[in-house]
Design an enzyme around this catalytic site. Structure first.
Site, mmCIF file in Angstrom:
data_model
loop_
_atom_site.group_PDB
_atom_site.id
_atom_site.type_symbol
_atom_site.label_atom_id
_atom_site.label_comp_id
_atom_site.label_asym_id
_atom_site.label_seq_id
_atom_site.Cartn_x
_atom_site.Cartn_y
_atom_site.Cartn_z
ATOM 1 N N HIS A 33 23.380 49.446 45.470
ATOM 2 C CA HIS A 33 22.299 48.744 45.608
ATOM 3 C C HIS A 33 21.181 49.412 44.960
ATOM 4 O O HIS A 33 21.409 50.632 44.332
ATOM 5 C CB HIS A 33 21.745 49.359 47.380
ATOM 6 C CG HIS A 33 22.757 48.870 48.203
ATOM 7 N ND1 HIS A 33 22.346 47.814 49.238
ATOM 8 C CD2 HIS A 33 23.945 49.258 48.675
ATOM 9 C CE1 HIS A 33 23.438 47.627 50.026
ATOM 10 N NE2 HIS A 33 24.325 48.562 49.579
ATOM 11 N N GLU A 76 22.992 53.810 47.132
ATOM 12 C CA GLU A 76 21.776 53.407 46.813
ATOM 13 C C GLU A 76 21.310 54.067 45.458
ATOM 14 O O GLU A 76 21.647 55.282 45.363
ATOM 15 C CB GLU A 76 20.615 53.615 47.842
ATOM 16 C CG GLU A 76 20.904 53.017 49.315
ATOM 17 C CD GLU A 76 20.222 51.502 49.038
ATOM 18 O OE1 GLU A 76 19.375 51.033 48.073
ATOM 19 O OE2 GLU A 76 20.233 50.651 50.066
ATOM 20 N N HIS A 87 24.812 44.370 45.885
ATOM 21 C CA HIS A 87 24.477 43.982 47.346
ATOM 22 C C HIS A 87 24.342 42.510 47.098
ATOM 23 O O HIS A 87 24.680 41.726 47.987
ATOM 24 C CB HIS A 87 23.074 44.765 47.678
ATOM 25 C CG HIS A 87 22.823 44.445 49.034
ATOM 26 N ND1 HIS A 87 21.809 44.785 49.773
ATOM 27 C CD2 HIS A 87 23.571 44.062 50.187
ATOM 28 C CE1 HIS A 87 21.869 44.640 51.010
ATOM 29 N NE2 HIS A 87 22.940 44.165 51.149
ATOM 30 N N ASP A 120 19.448 42.894 44.915
ATOM 31 C CA ASP A 120 19.379 44.448 44.213
ATOM 32 C C ASP A 120 20.963 44.580 43.948
ATOM 33 O O ASP A 120 21.973 44.151 44.675
ATOM 34 C CB ASP A 120 18.780 45.367 45.343
ATOM 35 C CG ASP A 120 19.583 45.482 46.572
ATOM 36 O OD1 ASP A 120 19.837 44.471 47.407
ATOM 37 O OD2 ASP A 120 20.290 46.696 46.849
#
Ligand SMILES: [Zn+2]
Length: 201
Positions: A47, A129, A169, A179
């Site tokens: 992400h 992330e 993602h 993203d």
């Protein structure tokens, strides 16, 4: 926080007792739960995130994952206060990595999603992330960190097949999520995973 760039000659390992990256800062997110019975870890979802949007280095991503965003602290964050989300790992702009959910537990990062015909990727994936946005390229330290982390994850959880089981993602939630955007250089990550950029010359 620890930087795990190749320049540090760090070999990361997953502590399979705790399902945490050894030597990496761990802060437990309340946004986690057991994986469904029998669910194996087979996928990594990459992400992109910045909070407030396009702002780097602040405490807000971590506070989001810990459920501690104060809506009055920053007007741009008001819409995030009700979100209950998390990721297993966050890779900062510096290449430093932090863990929020042990890998054997289910983090809340992918939402409505599917991969190879199977829905709800949170059941069988690890979410990473990476601090960035659609406006700025991701950084070399971040790709180097990801390569080191992904090798450690594939070593610990052999159902993760590199590089095919590393997806965005957007790949698992097309039309709903974009993203980590076009600013993420997938060929660069794949070259690092293949070892092409790591030769000392
Ligand atoms: Zn995402």
């Amino acid at each position: 926080m620890r930087s795990v760039g190749v320049e540090d000659s760090v070999v990361l390992r997953v502590d399979l007792q705790r399902h945490l990256l050894s030597g990496v800062r761990y802060v437990a997110s309340p946004h986690q739960e057991p994986r469904p019975p029998g669910a194996a870890i087979e996928l990594v979802v990459i992400h992109g995130i910045s909070l407030p949007p396009d702002d780097y280095g602040g405490p807000w991503i971590e506070r989001l994952f810990l459920g501690r965003i104060d809506p009055e602290a920053h007007p741009a964050l008001a819409s995030f206060t009700a979100l209950r989300v998390s990721a297993h790992l966050l890779v900062r702009r510096s290449g430093a990595v932090v863990q929020y959910v042990p890998f054997h537990r289910r983090a809340w990062h992918a939402g409505a999603s599917s991969w190879q015909g199977r829905s709800d990727c949170n059941d069988f994936s690890i979410g990473i992330e990476v601090e960035g946005s659609a406006a700025w390229p991701f950084l070399g330290a971040q790709y180097r960190c990801l390569a080191v982390v992904l090798r450690a994850l594939a070593d610990a959880y052999p159902r993760i097949d590199l590089p095919t089981a590393v997806v965005s993602h957007a790949d698992v939630a097309p039309g709903r999520k974009s993203d980590p955007w076009d600013t993420f250089d997938w060929p660069r990550l794949r070259r690092l995973l293949a070892g092409d950029d790591a030769s000392p010359g």
